[in-house]
Write a protein that holds these residues in place. Structure first.
Motif, PDB file in Angstrom:
ATOM      1  N   ARG A  15       0.836  -1.200   0.000  1.00 50.36           N
ATOM      2  CA  ARG A  15       0.000   0.000   0.000  1.00 50.36           C
ATOM      3  C   ARG A  15       0.870   1.248   0.000  1.00 50.36           C
ATOM      4  NH1 ARG A  15      -2.089   0.529   4.857  1.00 50.36           N
ATOM      5  NH2 ARG A  15      -1.555  -1.450   5.839  1.00 50.36           N
ATOM      6  N   GLY A  16       0.350   2.321  -0.604  1.00 54.40           N
ATOM      7  CA  GLY A  16       1.097   3.572  -0.574  1.00 54.40           C
ATOM      8  C   GLY A  16       0.345   4.685  -1.267  1.00 54.40           C
ATOM      9  N   VAL A  75      -4.406  -6.102  -9.762  1.00 51.05           N
ATOM     10  CA  VAL A  75      -5.037  -4.782  -9.714  1.00 51.05           C
ATOM     11  C   VAL A  75      -4.327  -3.915  -8.686  1.00 51.05           C
ATOM     12  CG1 VAL A  75      -7.334  -5.586 -10.397  1.00 51.05           C
ATOM     13  CG2 VAL A  75      -6.725  -5.522  -7.968  1.00 51.05           C
ATOM     14  N   ILE A  76      -4.409  -2.607  -8.902  1.00 53.96           N
ATOM     15  CA  ILE A  76      -4.045  -1.642  -7.871  1.00 53.96           C
ATOM     16  C   ILE A  76      -5.348  -1.000  -7.427  1.00 53.96           C
ATOM     17  CG2 ILE A  76      -2.644   0.333  -7.209  1.00 53.96           C
ATOM     18  CD1 ILE A  76      -0.770  -0.257  -9.507  1.00 53.96           C
ATOM     19  N   VAL A  77      -5.761  -1.320  -6.222  1.00 46.34           N
ATOM     20  CA  VAL A  77      -7.037  -0.832  -5.702  1.00 46.34           C
ATOM     21  C   VAL A  77      -6.883   0.630  -5.311  1.00 46.34           C
ATOM     22  CG1 VAL A  77      -8.878  -1.226  -4.044  1.00 46.34           C
ATOM     23  CG2 VAL A  77      -7.456  -3.137  -4.789  1.00 46.34           C
ATOM     24  N   CYS A  78      -7.856   1.451  -5.697  1.00 44.35           N
ATOM     25  CA  CYS A  78      -7.813   2.878  -5.392  1.00 44.35           C
ATOM     26  C   CYS A  78      -8.958   3.232  -4.455  1.00 44.35           C
ATOM     27  CB  CYS A  78      -7.924   3.710  -6.670  1.00 44.35           C
ATOM     28  SG  CYS A  78      -6.559   3.445  -7.823  1.00 44.35           S
ATOM     29  N   SER A  79      -8.594   3.657  -3.254  1.00 42.15           N
ATOM     30  CA  SER A  79      -9.587   4.066  -2.265  1.00 42.15           C
ATOM     31  C   SER A  79      -8.867   4.851  -1.177  1.00 42.15           C
ATOM     32  CB  SER A  79     -10.307   2.849  -1.675  1.00 42.15           C
ATOM     33  OG  SER A  79     -11.401   3.257  -0.874  1.00 42.15           O
ATOM     34  N   GLN A  80      -9.631   5.293  -0.164  1.00 42.54           N
ATOM     35  CA  GLN A  80      -8.994   5.967   0.961  1.00 42.54           C
ATOM     36  C   GLN A  80      -8.141   4.984   1.746  1.00 42.54           C
ATOM     37  OE1 GLN A  80     -12.054   7.070  -0.161  1.00 42.54           O
ATOM     38  NE2 GLN A  80     -10.975   8.940  -0.738  1.00 42.54           N
ATOM     39  N   GLU A  81      -7.151   5.520   2.437  1.00 38.19           N
ATOM     40  CA  GLU A  81      -6.191   4.671   3.149  1.00 38.19           C
ATOM     41  C   GLU A  81      -6.877   3.743   4.135  1.00 38.19           C
ATOM     42  OE1 GLU A  81      -3.499   3.172   6.058  1.00 38.19           O
ATOM     43  OE2 GLU A  81      -5.124   4.587   6.490  1.00 38.19           O
ATOM     44  N   HIS A 105      -9.677   2.310   3.967  1.00 34.61           N
ATOM     45  CA  HIS A 105     -10.450   1.268   3.294  1.00 34.61           C
ATOM     46  C   HIS A 105      -9.561   0.223   2.624  1.00 34.61           C
ATOM     47  CE1 HIS A 105     -13.552   0.334  -0.132  1.00 34.61           C
ATOM     48  NE2 HIS A 105     -13.542  -0.618   0.774  1.00 34.61           N
ATOM     49  N   LEU A 106      -8.346   0.590   2.288  1.00 34.48           N
ATOM     50  CA  LEU A 106      -7.502  -0.278   1.456  1.00 34.48           C
ATOM     51  C   LEU A 106      -7.188  -1.641   2.073  1.00 34.48           C
ATOM     52  CD1 LEU A 106      -4.940   2.128  -0.243  1.00 34.48           C
ATOM     53  CD2 LEU A 106      -6.832   0.889  -1.306  1.00 34.48           C
ATOM     54  N   PRO A 107      -6.847  -1.750   3.365  1.00 36.57           N
ATOM     55  CA  PRO A 107      -6.512  -3.089   3.873  1.00 36.57           C
ATOM     56  C   PRO A 107      -7.621  -4.108   3.646  1.00 36.57           C
ATOM     57  CG  PRO A 107      -5.799  -1.416   5.422  1.00 36.57           C
ATOM     58  CD  PRO A 107      -6.609  -0.696   4.379  1.00 36.57           C
TER      59      PRO A 107
END
Length: 201
Positions: free
Chosen positions: A33-34, A140-146, A148-150
């Protein structure tokens, strides 16, 4: 005093139990993540941009616009050839999240040929399954707020995708705090879904 210590210990144990799925998701995804603009990502089949609230006039909410901007940043960096805009084609207010996402991505300079709308992504798990089954994606690279990502990455991994996670700049505001709190029960829901799928599979 001893009674208070015992009560405190029980409360701490309950808190740890409640947060266990979220902590697991955070620990097992932290290396992938980043920030979308600067994170050290590997190239992937697509950016999986997750839906969020749309205003009645069709404008994306701030969080939704940020998610699209994160996907566009990855696209502009050459990390993904496609943005998959996944959300509810008809949400609780009867609005199309993916249409608002598409307009935003077009305004930000992504050509229509590199945008794919998935209006059946009514929740994160559905978006992951659609990416795998309907679109044939492997990574995929999931795009969302930090916050939500985990969970989102955990769900993607559980269906066989190789996920990374890209987030926009973190905003310190009430909705962000609410998002962190919401992830505790949402992560339990994800854990139950993942276990159920494994048992049934």
């Amino acid at each position: 005093m001893a009674h208070l210590l015992a009560v405190s210990a029980r409360l701490l144990a309950l808190g740890a139990l409640a947060a266990a799925p979220q902590l697991y998701a955070r620990v097992t995804t932290h290396r992938d993540r980043g920030p979308a603009a600067t994170g050290a990502f590997r190239p992937a089949d697509a950016a999986l941009v997750l839906g969020a609230r749309v205003w009645e006039d069709g404008r994306p909410s701030l969080f939704l616009r940020q998610r699209v901007e994160a996907g566009v940043a990855l696209y502009q960096r050459g990390l993904v050839p496609t943005l998959v805009l996944t959300g509810a084609g008809r949400n609780r207010e009867g609005l199309d999240e993916t249409a608002a996402m598409e307009r935003t991505a077009l305004d930000l300079g992504v050509p229509a040929r590199d945008l794919v709308r998935d209006p059946s992504g009514h929740d994160t798990r559905a978006s992951a399954l659609n990416a795998r089954d309907a679109l044939g994606l492997a990574s995929v690279i999931v795009c969302s707020q930090e916050f939500h990502l985990p969970r989102a990455m955990w769900l993607c991994r559980s269906v066989g995708l190789v996920p990374q996670g890209a987030h926009p700049p973190v905003l310190v505001r009430e909705h962000t705090a609410f998002g962190h709190a919401r992830e505790v029960p949402a992560s339990w829901k994800a854990a139950i879904e993942i276990v159920r799928d494994r048992v049934q599979g």
